[in-house]
Enzyme design. Structure first.
Site, mmCIF file in Angstrom:
data_model
loop_
_atom_site.group_PDB
_atom_site.id
_atom_site.type_symbol
_atom_site.label_atom_id
_atom_site.label_comp_id
_atom_site.label_asym_id
_atom_site.label_seq_id
_atom_site.Cartn_x
_atom_site.Cartn_y
_atom_site.Cartn_z
ATOM 1 N N THR A 201 -7.854 -25.184 -14.704
ATOM 2 C CA THR A 201 -6.577 -25.819 -15.060
ATOM 3 C C THR A 201 -6.500 -26.011 -16.560
ATOM 4 O OG1 THR A 201 -6.657 -27.061 -13.005
ATOM 5 C CG2 THR A 201 -5.206 -27.939 -14.708
ATOM 6 N N ARG A 229 -2.294 -25.025 0.110
ATOM 7 C CA ARG A 229 -2.630 -26.290 -0.558
ATOM 8 C C ARG A 229 -2.004 -26.335 -1.957
ATOM 9 N NH1 ARG A 229 -5.299 -27.933 -5.579
ATOM 10 N NH2 ARG A 229 -6.187 -29.987 -5.209
ATOM 11 N N VAL A 230 -1.424 -27.466 -2.295
ATOM 12 C CA VAL A 230 -0.852 -27.676 -3.628
ATOM 13 C C VAL A 230 -1.506 -28.923 -4.207
ATOM 14 C CG1 VAL A 230 1.250 -28.297 -4.856
ATOM 15 C CG2 VAL A 230 1.329 -26.524 -3.107
ATOM 16 N N GLY A 231 -1.895 -28.845 -5.460
ATOM 17 C CA GLY A 231 -2.546 -29.988 -6.101
ATOM 18 C C GLY A 231 -1.565 -30.846 -6.879
ATOM 19 N N ASP A 232 -2.092 -31.584 -7.825
ATOM 20 C CA ASP A 232 -1.284 -32.510 -8.624
ATOM 21 C C ASP A 232 -0.510 -31.815 -9.744
ATOM 22 O OD1 ASP A 232 -3.817 -31.898 -9.755
ATOM 23 O OD2 ASP A 232 -3.554 -33.525 -11.204
ATOM 24 N N THR A 252 -6.316 -33.653 -15.051
ATOM 25 C CA THR A 252 -7.059 -32.554 -14.455
ATOM 26 C C THR A 252 -8.149 -33.155 -13.579
ATOM 27 O OG1 THR A 252 -8.352 -30.546 -14.910
ATOM 28 C CG2 THR A 252 -8.487 -32.279 -16.547
ATOM 29 N N GLY A 253 -8.624 -32.374 -12.629
ATOM 30 C CA GLY A 253 -9.614 -32.899 -11.686
ATOM 31 C C GLY A 253 -9.087 -32.813 -10.268
ATOM 32 N N GLY A 255 -6.965 -33.012 -7.553
ATOM 33 C CA GLY A 255 -5.525 -33.237 -7.507
ATOM 34 C C GLY A 255 -5.080 -34.243 -6.463
HETATM 35 C C1 SD4 Z 1 -5.824 -29.282 -8.713
HETATM 36 N N1 SD4 Z 1 -5.935 -30.680 -10.664
HETATM 37 O O1 SD4 Z 1 -5.281 -28.279 -8.259
HETATM 38 C C2 SD4 Z 1 -6.134 -29.329 -10.197
HETATM 39 C C3 SD4 Z 1 -7.507 -28.805 -10.414
HETATM 40 C C4 SD4 Z 1 -8.112 -29.081 -11.743
HETATM 41 O O2 SD4 Z 1 -9.857 -28.659 -13.210
HETATM 42 O O3 SD4 Z 1 -7.602 -29.774 -12.569
HETATM 43 N N2 SD4 Z 1 -9.278 -28.515 -12.011
HETATM 44 O O4 SD4 Z 1 -6.190 -30.221 -8.018
#
Ligand code: SD4
Length: 340
Positions: A201, A229-232, A252-253, A255
């Site tokens: 990301t 799947r959809v993240g943040d 980031t991280g 989601g």
């Molecule tokens: C997610 N936040 O799809 C993103 C992944 C991410 O470093 O940030 N990875 O959840």
């Protein structure tokens, strides 16, 4: 600021003040661009071609993350890890200084999801398009349909993953490796020696010379995620939020856990209450830590924030998160403060 200082500043021609913090406008640290991870160094250079020339933050945050989406050696765009069915699906969002925003999710075979997100913002009455509809819109807008083939590296990672097919998505493994890889590779450590991605990301926030904020975020999401799947990252208020009176934040991280607390918007609200960017990020990281209890050890959460005055900061749940900051003084990588 006391009255005498105010008058003195008035005497040298500084008459206008921002609402937050009473910083004279010409003392605001701008332009500035901040982005997540070490890949942010190259992305910032892209953004700076616009910001450094007096351009707009919204153009800078689009152009900046396109650099990362383009990179063969990176994991953010079509070269990223696929979902469990072997397809790369992309999420992206963008937001400007007037609450205009656009995003795409579960988008396949389009090289620059951030630019599609911007078109959603500018050309439709909507904020978010997903999947087939987002792809159809992109094609109508003149974007090219790419092959859908996995890159060689992604194919290897996927084949490795298939051996165990563990349910748990790999969010990122920067905690163990980012800095050592960074030293070893001098800034291009996106894929680790074991073939796994370092992260997937990039988020970027910027304040331009007009004093306007904007932000962007683009990702291939969690590697080997469930299909759909959809993240943040494409969720306005979770992965990204901009309020031009206050500040801009990107996450980031993991989601799912950023969405749970409407992370980026929550950080902006803390800054509105007078917290510094770092304090604001820390409060929301602590909130997630409390919610997750012992499971917090298995995830990473990171926020970067900038306020109207050009003050910036960051906080992460665990060590190992870094971010890049480009000002007139140069382009530097910072290690974020963390709970451990
Ligand atoms: C997610 N936040 O799809 C993103 C992944 C991410 O470093 O940030 N990875 O959840």
């Amino acid at each position: 600021m006391d009255r005498r200082k105010f008058i003195n500043l008035g005497g040298i021609g500084i008459t206008s003040f921002t609402l937050s913090g009473f910083i004279p406008k010409n003392l605001v640290k701008k332009p500035i661009v901040i982005s997540t991870w070490d890949a942010g160094i190259a992305a910032n250079v892209g953004a700076w071609t616009i910001l450094g020339a007096g351009g707009k933050a919204i153009d800078a945050v689009e152009k900046g993350v396109m650099v990362t989406e383009d990179e063969m050696n990176c994991c953010v765009g079509l070269n990223g890890n696929p979902d469990r069915d072997g397809h790369v699906t992309l999420d992206a969002s963008i937001m400007d200084h007037e609450f205009n925003c656009g995003s795409v999710a579960f988008l396949e075979r389009i090289k620059h999801p951030i630019s599609v997100a911007r078109r959603v913002m500018e050309k439709t009455p909507h904020v978010m398009l997903v999947g087939e509809g987002a792809q159809q819109f992109a094609l109508e807008q003149g974007f090219k349909l790419e092959s859908g083939e996995l890159s060689k590296d992604a194919k290897n990672s996927y084949n490795n993953w298939l051996k165990k097919s563990e349910y748990k998505p790999v969010i990122n493994i920067e905690r163990k490796n980012a800095m050592s890889q960074l030293d070893a590779n001098k800034m291009a450590p996106h894929r680790l020696s074991n073939g796994e991605w370092n992260h997937d990301t990039i988020g970027m926030i910027a304040l331009d010379s007009f004093g306007n904020l904007s932000g962007s975020c683009t990702t291939s999401g969690a590697g080997f995620k469930m299909r759909g799947r959809v993240g943040d990252s494409p969720v306005i208020g979770a992965g990204l939020y901009v309020d031009n009176e206050v500040g801009a934040v990107v996450a980031t991280g993991q989601g799912e856990d950023v969405i749970r607390v409407a992370g980026a918007s929550a950080v902006v609200e803390q800054m509105r209450q007078g917290k510094t960017p770092t304090e604001a990020c820390k409060i929301i990281v602590e909130r997630i830590n409390r919610i997750k209890k012992e499971k917090a050890k298995d995830i990473q959460i990171c926020f970067i924030a900038v306020n109207k005055n050009g003050d910036f900061g960051s906080y992460s749940l665990h060590k190992g998160f870094n971010y890049a900051v480009h000002t007139k003084e140069g382009n530097k990588l910072y290690e974020a403060k963390s709970l451990d």
